[in-house]
Each structure stands twice: as structure tokens, then as C-alpha cells.
Motif scaffolding. Structure first.
Motif, mmCIF file in Angstrom:
data_model
loop_
_atom_site.group_PDB
_atom_site.id
_atom_site.type_symbol
_atom_site.label_atom_id
_atom_site.label_comp_id
_atom_site.label_asym_id
_atom_site.label_seq_id
_atom_site.Cartn_x
_atom_site.Cartn_y
_atom_site.Cartn_z
ATOM 1 N N ARG A 53 0.863 -1.177 0.000
ATOM 2 C CA ARG A 53 0.000 0.000 0.000
ATOM 3 C C ARG A 53 0.900 1.228 0.000
ATOM 4 N NH1 ARG A 53 -4.693 1.729 4.374
ATOM 5 N NH2 ARG A 53 -5.247 3.674 3.327
ATOM 6 N N LEU A 54 0.601 2.180 -0.862
ATOM 7 C CA LEU A 54 1.392 3.400 -0.990
ATOM 8 C C LEU A 54 0.509 4.608 -0.694
ATOM 9 C CD1 LEU A 54 4.006 4.888 -1.909
ATOM 10 C CD2 LEU A 54 3.089 4.772 -4.243
ATOM 11 N N VAL A 55 1.009 5.498 0.150
ATOM 12 C CA VAL A 55 0.338 6.757 0.446
ATOM 13 C C VAL A 55 1.349 7.850 0.120
ATOM 14 C CG1 VAL A 55 -0.799 8.170 2.188
ATOM 15 C CG2 VAL A 55 -0.980 5.667 2.303
ATOM 16 N N GLY A 56 1.080 8.630 -0.922
ATOM 17 C CA GLY A 56 2.049 9.631 -1.345
ATOM 18 C C GLY A 56 1.402 10.921 -1.805
ATOM 19 N N VAL A 57 2.235 11.951 -1.873
ATOM 20 C CA VAL A 57 1.807 13.271 -2.325
ATOM 21 C C VAL A 57 2.845 13.813 -3.306
ATOM 22 C CG1 VAL A 57 0.576 13.797 -0.183
ATOM 23 C CG2 VAL A 57 2.979 14.471 -0.407
ATOM 24 N N HIS A 58 2.469 14.866 -4.022
ATOM 25 C CA HIS A 58 3.448 15.528 -4.886
ATOM 26 C C HIS A 58 4.137 16.632 -4.111
ATOM 27 C CE1 HIS A 58 1.110 19.211 -5.540
ATOM 28 N NE2 HIS A 58 0.043 18.450 -5.749
ATOM 29 N N GLY A 59 5.322 16.992 -4.576
ATOM 30 C CA GLY A 59 6.092 18.066 -3.953
ATOM 31 C C GLY A 59 6.315 19.212 -4.903
ATOM 32 N N ASN A 60 7.038 20.207 -4.450
ATOM 33 C CA ASN A 60 7.250 21.414 -5.248
ATOM 34 C C ASN A 60 8.108 21.175 -6.485
ATOM 35 O OD1 ASN A 60 9.331 21.188 -3.077
ATOM 36 N ND2 ASN A 60 10.231 22.930 -4.139
ATOM 37 N N ASN A 61 8.899 20.101 -6.522
ATOM 38 C CA ASN A 61 9.725 19.797 -7.686
ATOM 39 C C ASN A 61 9.068 18.797 -8.642
ATOM 40 O OD1 ASN A 61 12.385 21.220 -7.509
ATOM 41 N ND2 ASN A 61 12.329 20.294 -5.478
ATOM 42 N N ASP A 62 7.841 18.423 -8.366
ATOM 43 C CA ASP A 62 7.149 17.434 -9.202
ATOM 44 C C ASP A 62 6.341 18.131 -10.288
ATOM 45 O OD1 ASP A 62 8.193 15.308 -7.748
ATOM 46 O OD2 ASP A 62 6.588 15.421 -6.274
ATOM 47 N N GLY A 63 6.488 17.625 -11.511
ATOM 48 C CA GLY A 63 5.842 18.232 -12.669
ATOM 49 C C GLY A 63 4.399 17.791 -12.859
ATOM 50 N N PRO A 64 3.821 18.175 -13.996
ATOM 51 C CA PRO A 64 2.397 17.944 -14.266
ATOM 52 C C PRO A 64 1.962 16.477 -14.185
ATOM 53 C CG PRO A 64 3.336 19.425 -15.907
ATOM 54 C CD PRO A 64 4.472 18.933 -15.061
ATOM 55 N N GLU A 65 2.791 15.547 -14.663
ATOM 56 C CA GLU A 65 2.384 14.135 -14.637
ATOM 57 C C GLU A 65 2.214 13.641 -13.196
ATOM 58 O OE1 GLU A 65 3.686 9.659 -16.056
ATOM 59 O OE2 GLU A 65 4.975 11.338 -16.620
ATOM 60 N N LEU A 66 3.170 13.963 -12.335
ATOM 61 C CA LEU A 66 3.072 13.533 -10.934
ATOM 62 C C LEU A 66 1.960 14.267 -10.216
ATOM 63 C CD1 LEU A 66 6.867 13.186 -10.239
ATOM 64 C CD2 LEU A 66 5.183 11.348 -10.091
ATOM 65 N N ARG A 67 1.779 15.542 -10.516
ATOM 66 C CA ARG A 67 0.696 16.306 -9.874
ATOM 67 C C ARG A 67 -0.681 15.776 -10.297
ATOM 68 N NH1 ARG A 67 2.199 21.389 -7.570
ATOM 69 N NH2 ARG A 67 4.463 21.534 -7.562
ATOM 70 N N ALA A 68 -0.762 15.228 -11.487
ATOM 71 C CA ALA A 68 -2.030 14.648 -11.944
ATOM 72 C C ALA A 68 -2.322 13.319 -11.239
ATOM 73 C CB ALA A 68 -2.007 14.443 -13.456
ATOM 74 N N ARG A 69 -1.274 12.626 -10.820
ATOM 75 C CA ARG A 69 -1.437 11.305 -10.209
ATOM 76 C C ARG A 69 -1.463 11.327 -8.684
ATOM 77 N NH1 ARG A 69 2.933 7.506 -13.037
ATOM 78 N NH2 ARG A 69 2.038 6.017 -11.552
ATOM 79 N N LEU A 70 -0.967 12.403 -8.082
ATOM 80 C CA LEU A 70 -0.822 12.457 -6.630
ATOM 81 C C LEU A 70 -1.474 13.714 -6.065
ATOM 82 C CD1 LEU A 70 2.954 11.518 -6.586
ATOM 83 C CD2 LEU A 70 1.123 10.102 -5.622
ATOM 84 N N PRO A 71 -2.050 13.631 -4.875
ATOM 85 C CA PRO A 71 -2.653 14.809 -4.256
ATOM 86 C C PRO A 71 -1.590 15.683 -3.579
ATOM 87 C CG PRO A 71 -2.904 12.951 -2.793
ATOM 88 C CD PRO A 71 -2.263 12.418 -4.069
ATOM 89 N N GLU A 72 -1.997 16.866 -3.168
ATOM 90 C CA GLU A 72 -1.119 17.741 -2.373
ATOM 91 C C GLU A 72 -1.086 17.267 -0.915
ATOM 92 O OE1 GLU A 72 -0.615 22.425 -1.087
ATOM 93 O OE2 GLU A 72 -2.114 21.878 -2.569
ATOM 94 N N VAL A 73 -2.215 16.757 -0.441
ATOM 95 C CA VAL A 73 -2.332 16.214 0.913
ATOM 96 C C VAL A 73 -3.006 14.850 0.800
ATOM 97 C CG1 VAL A 73 -3.361 16.511 3.201
ATOM 98 C CG2 VAL A 73 -2.574 18.528 1.932
ATOM 99 N N ALA A 74 -2.444 13.856 1.475
ATOM 100 C CA ALA A 74 -3.047 12.516 1.502
ATOM 101 C C ALA A 74 -3.346 12.155 2.954
ATOM 102 C CB ALA A 74 -2.104 11.491 0.889
#
Length: 166
Positions: A53-74
Motif C-alpha cells: 500500500r502506498l500513500v504519497g503526495v506531490h512536492g514542489n519539484n514534481d511536474g504535471p504528470e506527478l501532480r495529476a497522479r498524486l494529491p497535495e495532501v493525503a
């Protein structure tokens, strides 16, 4: 329940791959947390394949693809413990009070961004954990990650692991 916490992998900018010791830990964990700054989607794909099980978020260095797949807060509730994951929490000074005010419904907040390991408890009881970075130590003496155990609704055995320099 075994937990693995990491952040700020910055692949392939800071390193070409995750350290072997960390790769061994991933399938051992019941839940893997990643607090952002993956930088490449291949690392997310790898953790999705290898994690139970993976619980993850995007960070300030993550581009559009990661931001589309991951929330800002999980958020995830595990064995009655309410976890949150976010990349940035702001300056170290006042962090506990600021995070307790922002996340009054959490028991544990996993965060990243600074690459500085952190383990404190706010007066409200919110535990704040930053695993550092397994690939980019910046001004720290070692690259790091955290493991912990969740038993009967209690977080125990929180351990900072130092990785060998490569």
C-alpha cells in the motif's frame, strides 16, 4: 503493521536509483509513505509495483504528470491512527503549532521538503515525522529514511535509518 517513510527522492537528478537498502525495505512494509519530490514518474511506478500500500503526495519539484497522479495532501487511517502526508510545512520555527492548527484531525503528519529528519510532538499530540531524503542529504551527514511499527493503535519503534554514502 510495519511502516516505511521516505521523501525527497529527486530521481534521477540527485541519484540514478533508490539505494539497495531502501529497495529491500519496500516489500517488507505494510504501508509505504512518500512525502513528495519524486521528480520522475518512474519512481512512483516502482513504488506502486513493489508496495503493498502506498500513500504519497506531490512536492514542489514534481511536474504535471506527478501532480495529476498524486494529491497535495493525503490521508490514511491505519489501525485507528489518523495519518496525513504533505510535502511542505514551512519554517522549522513554529512548525508544531502551525501543523496542529492546519491538521487538527490527525494523529501523525509525515512531511518532507527540508531533507532534515524530524520527529517531534505538538502540544496537541500531533506527531510530526520527516524521514529526510534517501538520495540527497544536502547539509545532513547522511541520507536517511524512517521505519515504524503500528500496533494496537500505537505508533512505536520509530527508527531513523542512515544510508551508506555512495
Amino acid at each position: 503493521m510495519r511502516l516505511l517513510l521516505m521523501s525527497d527522492t529527486h530521481l534521477p537528478r540527485r541519484a540514478k536509483e533508490l539505494p539497495p537498502q531502501l529497495l529491500v525495505e519496500i516489500p517488507r512494509a505494510d504501508v509505504v509513505f512518500h512525502a513528495g519530490d519524486w521528480v520522475d514518474a518512474a519512481t512512483l511506478d516502482l513504488l506502486e509495483r513493489r508496495s503493498r500500500r502506498l500513500v504519497g503526495v506531490h512536492g514542489n519539484n514534481d511536474g504535471p504528470e506527478l501532480r495529476a497522479r498524486l494529491p497535495e495532501v493525503a490521508r490514511a487511517e491505519l489501525d485507528g491512527v489518523r495519518f496525513g502526508v504533505v510535502h511542505e510545512t514551512g519554517a522549522a520555527q513554529g512548525r508544531e503549532a502551525r501543523c496542529a492548527a492546519r491538521f487538527p484531525d490527525l494523529d501523525v503528519l509525515v512531511f518532507g521538503h527540508s531533507h532534515i529528519p524530524w520527529d517531534t510532538v505538538a502540544p496537541s499530540g500531533l506527531r510530526l515525522l520527516n524521514p529526510g531524503s534517501p538520495t540527497d542529504r544536502r547539509r545532513q551527514p547522511h541520507c536517511t529514511y524512517l521505519t515504524a511499527t503500528l500496533t494496537d493503535g500505537h505508533l512505536t519503534d520509530v527508527e531513523l535509518h542512515r544510508l551508506p554514502q555512495r
